[in-house]
Design a protein around this motif. Sequence first.
Motif, mmCIF file in Angstrom:
data_model
loop_
_atom_site.group_PDB
_atom_site.id
_atom_site.type_symbol
_atom_site.label_atom_id
_atom_site.label_comp_id
_atom_site.label_asym_id
_atom_site.label_seq_id
_atom_site.Cartn_x
_atom_site.Cartn_y
_atom_site.Cartn_z
ATOM 1 N N GLU A 340 28.305 29.292 -12.817
ATOM 2 C CA GLU A 340 28.788 27.973 -13.247
ATOM 3 C C GLU A 340 30.095 27.624 -12.549
ATOM 4 O OE1 GLU A 340 29.038 27.148 -17.378
ATOM 5 O OE2 GLU A 340 27.127 28.093 -17.857
ATOM 6 N N GLU A 343 29.357 26.449 -9.018
ATOM 7 C CA GLU A 343 28.795 25.093 -9.018
ATOM 8 C C GLU A 343 29.877 24.051 -9.229
ATOM 9 O OE1 GLU A 343 25.723 24.849 -11.895
ATOM 10 O OE2 GLU A 343 24.452 26.377 -10.959
ATOM 11 N N ASN A 344 30.757 24.287 -10.183
ATOM 12 C CA ASN A 344 31.791 23.296 -10.487
ATOM 13 C C ASN A 344 32.824 23.190 -9.372
ATOM 14 O OD1 ASN A 344 31.381 22.163 -13.330
ATOM 15 N ND2 ASN A 344 31.104 24.345 -13.682
ATOM 16 N N ALA A 346 32.200 23.667 -6.172
ATOM 17 C CA ALA A 346 31.558 22.885 -5.112
ATOM 18 C C ALA A 346 31.495 21.403 -5.475
ATOM 19 C CB ALA A 346 30.154 23.431 -4.850
ATOM 20 N N SER A 347 31.220 21.116 -6.732
ATOM 21 C CA SER A 347 31.106 19.718 -7.166
ATOM 22 C C SER A 347 32.453 19.000 -7.128
ATOM 23 C CB SER A 347 30.523 19.656 -8.581
ATOM 24 O OG SER A 347 29.207 20.166 -8.601
ATOM 25 N N ILE A 348 33.527 19.700 -7.514
ATOM 26 C CA ILE A 348 34.830 19.050 -7.501
ATOM 27 C C ILE A 348 35.277 18.775 -6.071
ATOM 28 C CG2 ILE A 348 36.346 21.079 -7.458
ATOM 29 C CD1 ILE A 348 38.047 19.734 -9.582
ATOM 30 N N THR A 350 33.149 18.135 -3.597
ATOM 31 C CA THR A 350 32.338 16.988 -3.193
ATOM 32 C C THR A 350 32.909 15.694 -3.744
ATOM 33 O OG1 THR A 350 30.356 18.368 -3.107
ATOM 34 C CG2 THR A 350 30.035 15.987 -3.274
ATOM 35 N N ALA A 351 33.363 15.727 -4.995
ATOM 36 C CA ALA A 351 33.951 14.527 -5.600
ATOM 37 C C ALA A 351 35.223 14.106 -4.867
ATOM 38 C CB ALA A 351 34.245 14.783 -7.077
ATOM 39 N N THR A 354 34.113 12.510 -1.632
ATOM 40 C CA THR A 354 33.486 11.211 -1.885
ATOM 41 C C THR A 354 34.535 10.149 -2.179
ATOM 42 O OG1 THR A 354 31.514 12.297 -2.779
ATOM 43 C CG2 THR A 354 31.849 9.984 -3.338
ATOM 44 N N GLU A 407 34.047 12.119 -11.948
ATOM 45 C CA GLU A 407 33.262 13.341 -11.724
ATOM 46 C C GLU A 407 34.172 14.534 -11.481
ATOM 47 O OE1 GLU A 407 29.992 15.884 -11.121
ATOM 48 O OE2 GLU A 407 30.153 13.913 -12.052
ATOM 49 N N ARG A 411 34.350 17.930 -13.808
ATOM 50 C CA ARG A 411 34.223 19.273 -13.241
ATOM 51 C C ARG A 411 35.470 20.105 -13.500
ATOM 52 N NH1 ARG A 411 28.972 20.476 -12.581
ATOM 53 N NH2 ARG A 411 27.870 18.679 -11.692
#
Length: 423
Positions: A340, A343-344, A346-348, A350-351, A354, A407, A411
């Motif tokens: 987890e 994943e978080n 990587a997502s932060i 990406t955010a 973006t 997002e 995250r």
Amino acid sequence: MRGVVSVRVVALLLVIALVLPVSARETVIGNSVDSLLDVAKGANPEYIRMRLEADAAAERVTPAGALPDPKFRLELRDITRMGEQDATLAPNRVGSTRYLLMQDLPWFGKRDLKREVAGFEAEGARGRALDTWAELATRIKIGYAQLYYLHHNESLTREILDLMVRLEKVAQVRYASGLAAQQDVIRAQIEQTNLRTELLALETEQHHLYTRLNALLARPAQAPLAEPEQLRPLPAPARLDRVVLEDRLKARNPQLFTEEARLQAAEKGRELTYRNRYPDFTVGVSPIQYRNAVKEWELMVELNIPLQQSSRRAQERESDAMVASARARKESETLRLLSELEENLASIETARRTESLATTSLLPQAELSFRSALAGYETGKVDFATLLDAQRQIRLARQTQVKAQVEAQMRLAEIERLLGEDL
């Protein structure tokens, strides 16, 4: 003079009447996520319940290792004195009276093991309370971020609605001059209706979020909440190092803390089970009274004989299995939490990227495209559909920008839940 005093009194009463409602008014919270967390920590019933359970478990440690209460026995012997008298219960008139004071003593080390098992169980209860707070804080942080997005989306929709009203007027002027079709005016009106419909949907979503946040804060569903003013600053990328955060997760995560306490309790419970191979004792002292004087003293030792070996071996195998199960559960939980975290992280990232693209590239390009389309529509070089598309691109770019910020906040909240502490 009386008239002057009366005027002053009336003025003072008016001032009090105006000031009292303001001072008595409840301070509206919600402009920051910290204000919500402060209220939830002292008011959320689930978190309060878990804290009380942890306090209750901590109070079990002392009695777990305490000696059992001593026992006292009174024996009246030969209450008829060989038939020479009527039955009596007076200690100085019976044949003899035996007083027995006994104390149960467990085998060496059993009390310490019971105390340690209770201590680790108390640590597990404290870990569950910390995990409850981590979950609660995460839900509040995510709810606040979502509310921030809805408020900004609503403001953006209203801005676009005002813009569409102005574009409708431009279309009407061009239609009146014979430079545009009536369809342009109708499309502008349809777009306004769609935007008003979206505003209604946004109001409903905000209402639901307010209700859920108030429930987490143990407040009435309709209690007022201030509009969220700003999001928390994101930590610098250097503070999101994977190796460092993995170590912090293993050391601070409430779930792993609970699993470690469960494993330690199982290991101590296994030691206690193996100690049951040895007997427990009961010791006692017994003075014996004849008439009005104590003339004899007795000492006694009693112990249980652990003959039920098949039962004890089954209990020992059970304790071995419980230890292995607790260890496997902790390892499984560690792997899941590390996954987890990855994943978080990587997502932060990406955010972040973006948001950067939306701010530095997408939004400027959309604004330039809209200005060009508006100028082209006013001169008749582009049609109204092109203008609407350009307007939608601006809205999409700004929504993408805010959505990426939200997002990242969500995250971040998840990462802090995994770490068991704020970054």
